[in-house]
Design an enzyme around this catalytic site. Sequence first.
Site, PDB file in Angstrom:
ATOM      1  N   ARG A  32       0.820  -1.215   0.000  1.00  0.00           N
ATOM      2  CA  ARG A  32       0.000   0.000   0.000  1.00  0.00           C
ATOM      3  C   ARG A  32       0.850   1.259   0.000  1.00  0.00           C
ATOM      4  NH1 ARG A  32      -4.325  -1.658   4.570  1.00  0.00           N
ATOM      5  NH2 ARG A  32      -5.339  -3.396   3.502  1.00  0.00           N
ATOM      6  N   ARG A  36      -3.188   6.522   0.829  1.00  0.00           N
ATOM      7  CA  ARG A  36      -3.766   7.613   1.609  1.00  0.00           C
ATOM      8  C   ARG A  36      -2.806   8.304   2.560  1.00  0.00           C
ATOM      9  NH1 ARG A  36      -8.758   4.705   4.302  1.00  0.00           N
ATOM     10  NH2 ARG A  36      -7.110   3.153   4.622  1.00  0.00           N
ATOM     11  N   ARG A  45      -6.824  12.571  -5.296  1.00  0.00           N
ATOM     12  CA  ARG A  45      -8.149  11.973  -5.106  1.00  0.00           C
ATOM     13  C   ARG A  45      -9.217  13.050  -4.959  1.00  0.00           C
ATOM     14  NH1 ARG A  45     -10.210   6.968  -1.300  1.00  0.00           N
ATOM     15  NH2 ARG A  45     -12.424   7.371  -1.602  1.00  0.00           N
ATOM     16  N   ASP A  83      -7.031  -2.633  -6.876  1.00  0.00           N
ATOM     17  CA  ASP A  83      -7.696  -3.240  -5.737  1.00  0.00           C
ATOM     18  C   ASP A  83      -7.994  -4.698  -6.057  1.00  0.00           C
ATOM     19  OD1 ASP A  83     -10.349  -3.868  -4.009  1.00  0.00           O
ATOM     20  OD2 ASP A  83      -9.195  -2.294  -3.050  1.00  0.00           O
ATOM     21  N   TYR A 157     -15.077 -12.089   0.143  1.00  0.00           N
ATOM     22  CA  TYR A 157     -15.818 -10.864  -0.165  1.00  0.00           C
ATOM     23  C   TYR A 157     -17.013 -11.154  -1.072  1.00  0.00           C
ATOM     24  CZ  TYR A 157     -12.040  -8.024   1.796  1.00  0.00           C
ATOM     25  OH  TYR A 157     -11.125  -7.442   2.633  1.00  0.00           O
TER      26      TYR A 157
END
Length: 350
Positions: A32, A36, A45, A83, A157
């Site tokens: 990652r 963020r 973003r 993702d 998921y």
Amino acid sequence: MPAELPNARADKLLLAVLRGERHDPPPMWMMRQAGRYLPEYRQLRQAKGSFLELVYDPEAAAEITLQPLNRFPELDAAILFSDILIIPFAIGQNLTFITGEGPRLTPPLVSASLDDLTPFLTRLEPIYETVEKVSRSLPADKALIGFSGSPWTVATYMVAGQGSRDQSEARNFAYSDPVRFGEIIARIEHVTLDYLSRQIEAGAEAVQLFDSWAGSLSPAQFEQWVIAPTARIVSTLHERHPGVPVIGFPKGAGGKLAAYARETGVTALGLDETVDPLWAARELPGDLPVQGNLDPLALAAGGEALVQATARILDAFADRPHIFNLGHGILQETPIEHVEQLVRQVKGDK
């Protein structure tokens, strides 16, 4: 033995270690690492829109993939910004990301059938375009890593329609209806194989399989739903793309790591933060490259805790092929200066 990489550049440190070479200092990248915690990511973003809109904008996704290397040029690899849930989106589930709650997939397969889904494999095409753009822009000494979720984790998921703490819906499904659950795994496996293959064709020089929820399974279920499909994917990728390394990351596998390494045929093994590096150095094959395994919370904390945790990993893996990484993804609240501290320590500028 690690696979040969006949077309790898000699000056790409990450690929050299994946060939089985030992280097000091080791190559490093962070799971990652594009995301963020970076102010430049947050700014982009805000300008571009939602997370999914960024993933499906190859220009923006390529920029985000390269942002960590621009800020931390000592990093040895870029990993594709995307993702793991792109796969169920291509298989035909609807995918949304709810702020503060995470992803949602509909209809959940605990109450729907695969036959209810209409595949849209063209949903994967923008990802390949991103890989091509990054490959053309990447510095000559940096490697490009593609990735996908492993079938078990993606299935959790798809069955529940969202993430969960114990994956109980998928685990119960696998026990109560192994035939139907096996069909879900097989569908994911087939799409994942082609997805990774196309990433390699577009320019990825290594790929990683993320099995983030591997630790929730019993040993027998782990063999059936983690090791077996991973082994099939790895074997076929090696046939299609000889010499391209595949990194396996079965988070939470613990004592099952040795079996995973032995039976899947992965080129390198990613270790999460719960694995004692001294145990791993002793118990895993000495020629197997390992990747990891700094606790992301130690990085977020910084200071002496970070120094000690990093030194322990570097010392434990000093005599084997090692790629320094985190034990899981970097946390959003991680200060930039802590990443700078980590890079200095790993790369020898203390």
